[in-house]
Design a protein around this motif. Structure first.
Motif, PDB file in Angstrom:
ATOM      1  N   ALA A 206      38.855  39.691  36.603  1.00 44.49           N
ATOM      2  CA  ALA A 206      38.141  40.891  36.150  1.00 44.49           C
ATOM      3  C   ALA A 206      39.123  41.919  35.591  1.00 44.49           C
ATOM      4  O   ALA A 206      38.838  42.617  34.622  1.00 44.49           O
ATOM      5  CB  ALA A 206      37.341  41.488  37.306  1.00 44.49           C
TER       6      ALA A 206
ATOM      7  N   TYR B 136      40.006  42.268  31.974  1.00 43.22           N
ATOM      8  CA  TYR B 136      39.121  43.038  31.105  1.00 43.22           C
ATOM      9  C   TYR B 136      39.092  44.511  31.462  1.00 43.22           C
ATOM     10  O   TYR B 136      39.142  45.370  30.589  1.00 43.22           O
ATOM     11  CB  TYR B 136      37.691  42.478  31.198  1.00 43.22           C
ATOM     12  CG  TYR B 136      37.632  41.010  30.890  1.00 43.22           C
ATOM     13  CD1 TYR B 136      37.692  40.572  29.564  1.00 43.22           C
ATOM     14  CD2 TYR B 136      37.553  40.056  31.896  1.00 43.22           C
ATOM     15  CE1 TYR B 136      37.669  39.225  29.265  1.00 43.22           C
ATOM     16  CE2 TYR B 136      37.523  38.703  31.600  1.00 43.22           C
ATOM     17  CZ  TYR B 136      37.584  38.293  30.291  1.00 43.22           C
ATOM     18  OH  TYR B 136      37.571  36.962  30.004  1.00 43.22           O
ATOM     19  N   SER B 137      38.978  44.789  32.764  1.00 45.05           N
ATOM     20  CA  SER B 137      38.657  46.163  33.142  1.00 45.05           C
ATOM     21  C   SER B 137      39.850  47.106  33.016  1.00 45.05           C
ATOM     22  O   SER B 137      39.710  48.294  33.263  1.00 45.05           O
ATOM     23  CB  SER B 137      38.096  46.197  34.565  1.00 45.05           C
ATOM     24  OG  SER B 137      39.097  45.820  35.477  1.00 45.05           O
TER      25      SER B 137
ATOM     26  N   TRP C 255      34.041  46.939  28.990  1.00 43.02           N
ATOM     27  CA  TRP C 255      34.790  46.325  30.094  1.00 43.02           C
ATOM     28  C   TRP C 255      35.465  47.357  30.995  1.00 43.02           C
ATOM     29  O   TRP C 255      35.807  47.050  32.130  1.00 43.02           O
ATOM     30  CB  TRP C 255      35.888  45.414  29.545  1.00 43.02           C
ATOM     31  CG  TRP C 255      35.380  44.225  28.792  1.00 43.02           C
ATOM     32  CD1 TRP C 255      34.144  43.654  28.905  1.00 43.02           C
ATOM     33  CD2 TRP C 255      36.100  43.454  27.812  1.00 43.02           C
ATOM     34  NE1 TRP C 255      34.062  42.574  28.061  1.00 43.02           N
ATOM     35  CE2 TRP C 255      35.239  42.428  27.386  1.00 43.02           C
ATOM     36  CE3 TRP C 255      37.386  43.531  27.269  1.00 43.02           C
ATOM     37  CZ2 TRP C 255      35.631  41.486  26.432  1.00 43.02           C
ATOM     38  CZ3 TRP C 255      37.768  42.591  26.326  1.00 43.02           C
ATOM     39  CH2 TRP C 255      36.891  41.582  25.915  1.00 43.02           C
ATOM     40  N   LEU C 256      35.686  48.528  30.447  1.00 45.97           N
ATOM     41  CA  LEU C 256      36.452  49.541  31.183  1.00 45.97           C
ATOM     42  C   LEU C 256      35.591  50.144  32.283  1.00 45.97           C
ATOM     43  O   LEU C 256      35.096  51.257  32.162  1.00 45.97           O
ATOM     44  CB  LEU C 256      36.935  50.625  30.217  1.00 45.97           C
ATOM     45  CG  LEU C 256      37.903  51.640  30.813  1.00 45.97           C
ATOM     46  CD1 LEU C 256      39.253  51.016  31.066  1.00 45.97           C
ATOM     47  CD2 LEU C 256      38.062  52.834  29.885  1.00 45.97           C
ATOM     48  N   SER C 257      35.383  49.381  33.336  1.00 47.07           N
ATOM     49  CA  SER C 257      34.491  49.831  34.383  1.00 47.07           C
ATOM     50  C   SER C 257      35.048  49.386  35.729  1.00 47.07           C
ATOM     51  O   SER C 257      35.462  48.250  35.894  1.00 47.07           O
ATOM     52  CB  SER C 257      33.106  49.213  34.153  1.00 47.07           C
ATOM     53  OG  SER C 257      32.401  49.183  35.362  1.00 47.07           O
ATOM     54  N   ALA C 258      35.032  50.328  36.669  1.00 46.14           N
ATOM     55  CA  ALA C 258      35.597  50.015  37.982  1.00 46.14           C
ATOM     56  C   ALA C 258      34.770  48.986  38.738  1.00 46.14           C
ATOM     57  O   ALA C 258      35.277  48.277  39.586  1.00 46.14           O
ATOM     58  CB  ALA C 258      35.741  51.290  38.809  1.00 46.14           C
TER      59      ALA C 258
ATOM     60  N   MET D  70      33.590  46.361  37.539  1.00 42.86           N
ATOM     61  CA  MET D  70      33.711  45.056  36.900  1.00 42.86           C
ATOM     62  C   MET D  70      34.075  43.953  37.907  1.00 42.86           C
ATOM     63  O   MET D  70      33.427  42.905  37.948  1.00 42.86           O
ATOM     64  CB  MET D  70      34.761  45.141  35.800  1.00 42.86           C
ATOM     65  CG  MET D  70      34.784  43.950  34.905  1.00 42.86           C
ATOM     66  SD  MET D  70      33.258  43.790  34.026  1.00 42.86           S
ATOM     67  CE  MET D  70      33.822  43.923  32.375  1.00 42.86           C
TER      68      MET D  70
ATOM     69  N   GLU E 252      25.860  49.971  35.854  1.00 40.45           N
ATOM     70  CA  GLU E 252      26.488  50.037  34.529  1.00 40.45           C
ATOM     71  C   GLU E 252      25.530  50.690  33.527  1.00 40.45           C
ATOM     72  O   GLU E 252      25.918  51.549  32.748  1.00 40.45           O
ATOM     73  CB  GLU E 252      26.833  48.632  34.019  1.00 40.45           C
ATOM     74  CG  GLU E 252      27.843  47.890  34.858  1.00 40.45           C
ATOM     75  CD  GLU E 252      29.279  48.204  34.471  1.00 40.45           C
ATOM     76  OE1 GLU E 252      29.522  49.281  33.886  1.00 40.45           O
ATOM     77  OE2 GLU E 252      30.155  47.365  34.771  1.00 40.45           O
TER      78      GLU E 252
END
Ligand code: SF4
Ligand code: SF4
Ligand code: SF4
Lengths: 390, 276
Positions: A180, A183-184, A192-195, A197, A254
């Motif tokens: 993960a 991407y993150s 993709w920039l999500s905690a 993920m 999300e």
């Protein structure tokens, strides 16, 4: 023990031959790709990863999911999983094999693969991913082999293997977390920039992997005298249901952040995937198929009455598996690249050779899986009725 | 000028990355024998050096499409960037490789457009290239160090080490990197090929190098050279007397996506008065 993989009836050999033929087609197209370059695929300057990396990501999850059997059995002493745990470990081995192959076919310069080892780069997540994946492969091969050998001899496995079994638990979590992080941690890919993920990855993995395992266990029972156990299968069904709810919940988070915040970049990929963006709706039917399959699967899994009917359970697991395969093996990767850093929409669709190479890798994975399962089944058939303490 | 072994290796390394085997004095064919010294190379006394290379672009000085085309062509011809075309003559998007090109204002600076801004700015083309970031995500993610920073701020690319994983393309926030989807030599016009610069192989990633190979010989980047007067500047931003520094200090300049913390070294002048 290995010889068991080569002893089988006509049907077994026909199946292996069929998989072998599919792999051969994949290899043929891979040679074409090797000669021409990755331009043989549908990827381009804007969508620079596609089906291959999607499959890789999805299969890391399948591999990690073996832990959903290991934890109840070894940590909570849930005896019902005694017979099925080996199926999980062997599934993990074949899934990691496919992961490695998908990375390989995606490389522009595959002959230079050793550069990753020759120039180890700790700041690259990809470096860590290769470390944890190969470690996971080794651990599962070791644990699977040692426990099965012990079973065959009718003795409990040696004490030291416990260490590796426990090690496999955090390790399984690590392979999917590190994947993960590929991407993150990228600064300009909003999708993709999500905690969450990594959490989402784990949740979807713990739904898709065990769902596949249920299907496999039902098949194993049908074609052999090895019964992984009705209650074990039902228990896995519950795990799948919980994990899938967690996954849908995380996806909902999300959506909330993307749309309530109103930041266009955050919503763009979701719009592209689910309703289309700037006139491009290529992936919309696919994403809705995934959504509908997920709803069907959840409805069947959540009602015990439905779940207890094995036919319906198998159907639910298949729907769920396909749903997550679309969502993670395709939508997740493509969505990250659309729109591109200039906020333009450049679509991607795999080409025929690319699809056949992908199919070839799956065939190789299933070849490995079939042979490993054959070994496990042979051992189990001989020791049927004997319960061994691990 | 003396130089220690490390420095030598660095320069020799860079030269060979760029394929300038010739600048390494008479490479010997003996693999190794006791007492044999590695080939020695002196740094070019005319080479341009800087603490931190940077570029300033003023689009108002580009008057015609022709002006822009000159700049992009200068780069692409100097560096043998392949030009894949469809049968109808349009760019073949599937294989496209570009080091420097034009994008409209809204695409260059996403989110900066507004409904009422002057049509003039809205329609103004901007040239874009690698920003040679201070803190480049492409370098951070590369699993082989095939893309790396030089001490002078340039983000370089080692075509012989790159494994073609394309992680750097996913990481670059500026779409500055291109991949060779097939053999690029098919799409290089032999008539305009620059024999002094290496061509690439399929399966590797490439991008603008801030003309490292020209700086070594005392030449400014090809694009800057081909640009209209006052449109592009190149220099050491750490040097208070450099043109680039004076412009950035005295005028309003913007950089692409500064909020990401990458620290781009390409500055765009907005407003377009006369400079230094
Ligand atoms: S612009 Fe992109 S390629 Fe260039 S240094 Fe920054 S991140 Fe790397
Ligand atoms: S494609 Fe090449 S330069 Fe880019 S990250 Fe991979 S190895 Fe590094
Ligand atoms: S600095 Fe050199 S390599 Fe970069 S765009 Fe200009 S001409 Fe091309």
């Amino acid at each position: 023990m290995l010889e068991k993989a080569f002893e089988g009836g006509k049907k077994y050999w026909a199946w292996l031959f069929f998989l072998g033929a599919l792999s051969a087609v994949g290899v043929y197209y891979y040679i074409q790709q090797f000669q021409f370059g990755l331009g043989l695929t549908g990827m381009n300057r804007d969508v620079s990863w596609g089906l291959y990396i999607g499959q890789f990501t999805f299969l890391v999850g399948v591999a990690a999911s073996a832990v959903m059997l290991v934890i109840p059995y070894y940590l909570h002493d849930f005896k019902k999983f005694g017979k099925i745990v080996i199926l999980g470990e062997f599934l993990a081995i074949s899934a990691v094999t496919m992961c490695i192959l998908f990375i390989f076919v995606d490389m522009g310069q595959p002959m230079r693969i050793m550069n990753v080892i020759l120039h180890p780069t700790p700041n690259s997540v990809m470096f860590w991913d290769s470390v944890v994946l190969s470690g996971y492969l080794a651990i599962n091969a070791l644990v699977g082999w040692v426990t099965l050998s012990a079973d065959r001899k009718g003795v409990p496995p040696p004490k030291w293997i416990k260490f590796f079994i426990y090690l496999s638990i955090p390790w399984a979590v690590s392979i999917h977390t590190v994947t993960a992080f590929l991407y993150s941690g990228l600064p300009a890919r909003h999708f993709w920039l999500s905690a969450v993920m990594a959490a989402r990855f784990l949740a979807s993995a713990f739904a898709a992997g065990p769902a596949l395992l249920i299907i496999l266990a039902l098949i194993v029972r049908k074609i052999s005298k090895f019964d992984p156990g009705k209650e074990a299968i039902q228990a896995i069904g519950k795990i799948v249901a919980y994990a899938m709810f967690a996954n849908v919940f995380l996806l909902g988070l999300e959506f909330f952040t993307a749309f309530y915040s109103g930041i266009p970049g955050h919503a763009a990929s979701f719009l592209y995937l689910y309703v289309g963006l700037e006139g491009h709706t290529e992936l919309v039917p696919l994403m809705w198929t995934s959504t509908i399959l997920a709803i069907v699967a959840l409805l069947l899994l959540v009602f015990p009455a439905a779940r207890k009917k094995e036919g319906l359970l198998a159907f639910a697991c298949l729907s769920l598996f396909i749903s997550l395969w679309i969502d993670k093996g395709f939508g997740l990767i493509i969505g990250g690249f659309v729109p591109n850093p200039f906020e333009e929409v450049h679509p991607y669709w795999p080409t025929m050779p690319e699809a056949l190479i992908t199919l070839g890798v799956w065939a190789i994975g299933f070849l490995v899986l079939s042979m490993l399962y054959k070994i496990a089944i042979s051992v189990r058939e001989r020791t049927a009725g004997i319960e061994i303490e691990h | 000028m003396s130089m220690d072994r490390r420095q030598f290796l660095k320069i020799a390394g860079i030269s060979s990355i760029l394929g300038f085997g010739a600048s390494v004095a008479s490479a010997t064919h003996t693999i190794w024998e006791p007492g044999l010294k590695p080939p020695q190379v002196e740094p070019n006394p005319d080479g341009l050096i800087a603490k931190r290379w940077a570029m300033v672009v003023d689009m108002s000085k580009f008057k015609t499409d022709e002006d822009i085309k000159k700049v992009t062509t200068a780069c692409h011809q100097t560096h043998n960037v392949p030009d894949f075309r469809n049968p109808d003559g349009t760019v073949d998007k599937k294989f496209e490789i570009k080091w420097i090109w034009e994008e409209p204002f809204g695409r260059t600076f996403p989110g900066s457009e507004n409904k009422f801004m002057s049509e003039h700015i809205k329609d103004m083309p901007f040239i874009v290239l690698c920003n040679h970031c201070d803190n480049p995500p492409c370098v951070r993610v590369c699993p082989t160090q095939a893309t790396f920073k030089l001490p002078n701020g340039i983000t370089m690319q080692d075509m012989h080490r790159c494994i073609g994983c394309r992680f750097c393309m996913a990481a670059c926030p500026y779409g500055a990197r291109s991949f060779n989807w097939t053999d690029p030599r098919k799409a290089i016009n032999p008539a305009t090929e620059n024999k002094a610069y290496p061509t690439r192989t399929k399966g590797v990633v490439e991008k603008c190098t801030f003309c490292t190979e020209r700086l070594q010989f005392g030449k400014i980047p090809a694009c800057v050279e081909a640009a209209p007067k006052g449109a592009m500047f190149f220099g050491d931003i750490e040097d208070p007397n450099s043109e680039v520094r004076k412009i950035v200090t005295s005028q309003l300049t913007i950089r692409r996506k500064p909020e990401l913390g990458t620290g781009p070294a390409v500055y765009y002048v907005i407003g377009g008065s006369d400079h230094a």
